[in-house]
Write an enzyme that holds these catalytic residues in place. Structure first.
Site, PDB file in Angstrom:
ATOM      1  N   MET A  69      -5.730   4.965  11.674  1.00 21.01           N
ATOM      2  CA  MET A  69      -6.414   5.357  10.439  1.00 21.01           C
ATOM      3  C   MET A  69      -7.600   6.279  10.727  1.00 21.01           C
ATOM      4  O   MET A  69      -8.702   6.090  10.215  1.00 21.01           O
ATOM      5  CB  MET A  69      -6.880   4.116   9.669  1.00 21.01           C
ATOM      6  CG  MET A  69      -5.749   3.181   9.314  1.00 21.01           C
ATOM      7  SD  MET A  69      -6.279   1.709   8.405  1.00 21.01           S
ATOM      8  CE  MET A  69      -7.359   0.943   9.597  1.00 21.01           C
ATOM      9  N   LYS A 125      -4.041   3.552  -2.227  1.00 22.52           N
ATOM     10  CA  LYS A 125      -5.289   3.514  -1.463  1.00 22.52           C
ATOM     11  C   LYS A 125      -5.614   4.911  -0.947  1.00 22.52           C
ATOM     12  O   LYS A 125      -5.383   5.235   0.214  1.00 22.52           O
ATOM     13  CB  LYS A 125      -5.182   2.515  -0.306  1.00 22.52           C
ATOM     14  CG  LYS A 125      -5.340   1.070  -0.718  1.00 22.52           C
ATOM     15  CD  LYS A 125      -5.536   0.196   0.503  1.00 22.52           C
ATOM     16  CE  LYS A 125      -5.825  -1.245   0.111  1.00 22.52           C
ATOM     17  NZ  LYS A 125      -6.076  -2.100   1.284  1.00 22.52           N
ATOM     18  N   ASP A 144       0.846  -1.185   0.000  1.00 24.58           N
ATOM     19  CA  ASP A 144       0.000   0.000   0.000  1.00 24.58           C
ATOM     20  C   ASP A 144       0.885   1.240   0.000  1.00 24.58           C
ATOM     21  O   ASP A 144       2.083   1.183   0.303  1.00 24.58           O
ATOM     22  CB  ASP A 144      -0.900   0.018   1.237  1.00 24.58           C
ATOM     23  CG  ASP A 144      -1.754  -1.239   1.345  1.00 24.58           C
ATOM     24  OD1 ASP A 144      -2.119  -1.788   0.292  1.00 24.58           O
ATOM     25  OD2 ASP A 144      -2.059  -1.649   2.479  1.00 24.58           O
TER      26      ASP A 144
END
Length: 293
Positions: A201, A90, A70
């Site tokens: 996140m 992403k 990622d």
């Protein structure tokens, strides 16, 4: 960021492929396919290459491996890779398309008999969709090997000199993500004075998160909050505030992902009076001297 513009082969931009549902290589999951193809799911830790496990380091240095990662895996770690690297972008709102791109690359690598290394930040099973990926790889007829990584939930606070537990201050730790399925906000656990919450996140919806903690979870508005940005990397920063001020401070200092948010009294346990200037914790990383030497 816009959907599209994925990176393949270090710097060559390609368009995201269409979603396909390939036939499995085997009727039951195999650790190694007949053509030699196999896959290993690897955690890369918070970003400092010195915090990779020895096993992860050895895998990344395999010259014939295909590493699929990622965008948040640090450049310092990617610099260790000896083989081919493909990076899926992403971006917010584009995660599902990027995930399908990853699956296509994995299937292609397996069909070519390669050792596919699926590299994820932190630990792949801590809010990293690692379990979902294992189930998908099994549907391809492949049983992945798993290499744990150092989760940012514990390492990021540590690197900013924040203990997530401390006797008499915090005796429990809760890990949360800022995003549930389909972008929803997950339910919040109710306030407890001796509790630390670590959000992964979540920096993209920090203001909303702080408001929900006060309004729905009963948190005092002056509860200390710290954000550790790019933990373990040379550019690591730590921002300190409370539930009322932290969103403005993050905006002022242009805090970006990957960042770990720590909420609770432990944030202040090891801080001295002159450690914070304009919301930034000074010399927040115990690895700073290593990076500068």
């Amino acid at each position: 960021g816009e959907c599209g513009g994925s990176l393949a082969n270090r710097g060559n931009e390609v368009e995201p492929p269409g979603i396909t549902f390939p036939e499995p290589f085997s009727s039951r999951p195999l650790e190694r396919l007949r053509n030699g193809g196999r896959i290993t799911l690897v955690g890369s830790g918070p970003g400092d290459p010195d915090l990779l496990t020895l096993k992860a380091l050895k895998l990344l240095q395999e010259p014939d491996a295909l590493v699929i990662c990622d965008r948040l895996v640090s450049n310092e770690i990617l610099d260790l890779v000896q083989g081919e690297v493909k990076t899926a972008r992403k971006m917010p709102g584009c995660a599902e398309m990027a995930q399908q791109e990853i699956y296509k690359w994995v299937h292609q690598g397996l069909s070519e008999g390669k050792h596919v290394i699926r590299l994820k930040i932190g630990d792949p099973f801590v809010f990293g969709r690692g379990g979902e990926e294992v189930l998908t790889f099994r549907s391809y007829g492949v049983e992945p090997a798993i290499v744990p990584g150092v989760s940012a939930a514990f390492s990021a606070p540590l690197l900013a000199k924040i203990p997530v537990t401390h006797r008499g201050v915090a005796n429990q730790v809760v890990m949360c993500t800022g995003y549930g399925r389909e972008g929803t906000s997950p339910d919040l656990i109710q306030y407890h004075s001796e509790q630390t919450i670590v959000f992964l996140m979540a920096v993209g919806r920090l203001r909303e998160l702080c408001e929900r903690l006060v309004r729905l979870a009963g948190y005092p508005i002056d509860t200390p909050v710290a954000i550790v940005e790019k933990a373990g990397c040379p550019t690591q920063r730590a921002v300190l505030g409370n539930l009322e001020s932290i969103a403005d401070l993050a905006l002022k200092h242009s805090v970006e992902a990957p960042s770990t948010i720590v909420v609770g009294k432990v944030v202040n346990v090891l801080l001295e009076d002159d450690d914070v200037i304009d919301g930034l914790i000074q010399n927040s990383s115990p690895l700073l001297e290593v990076w500068e030497s």
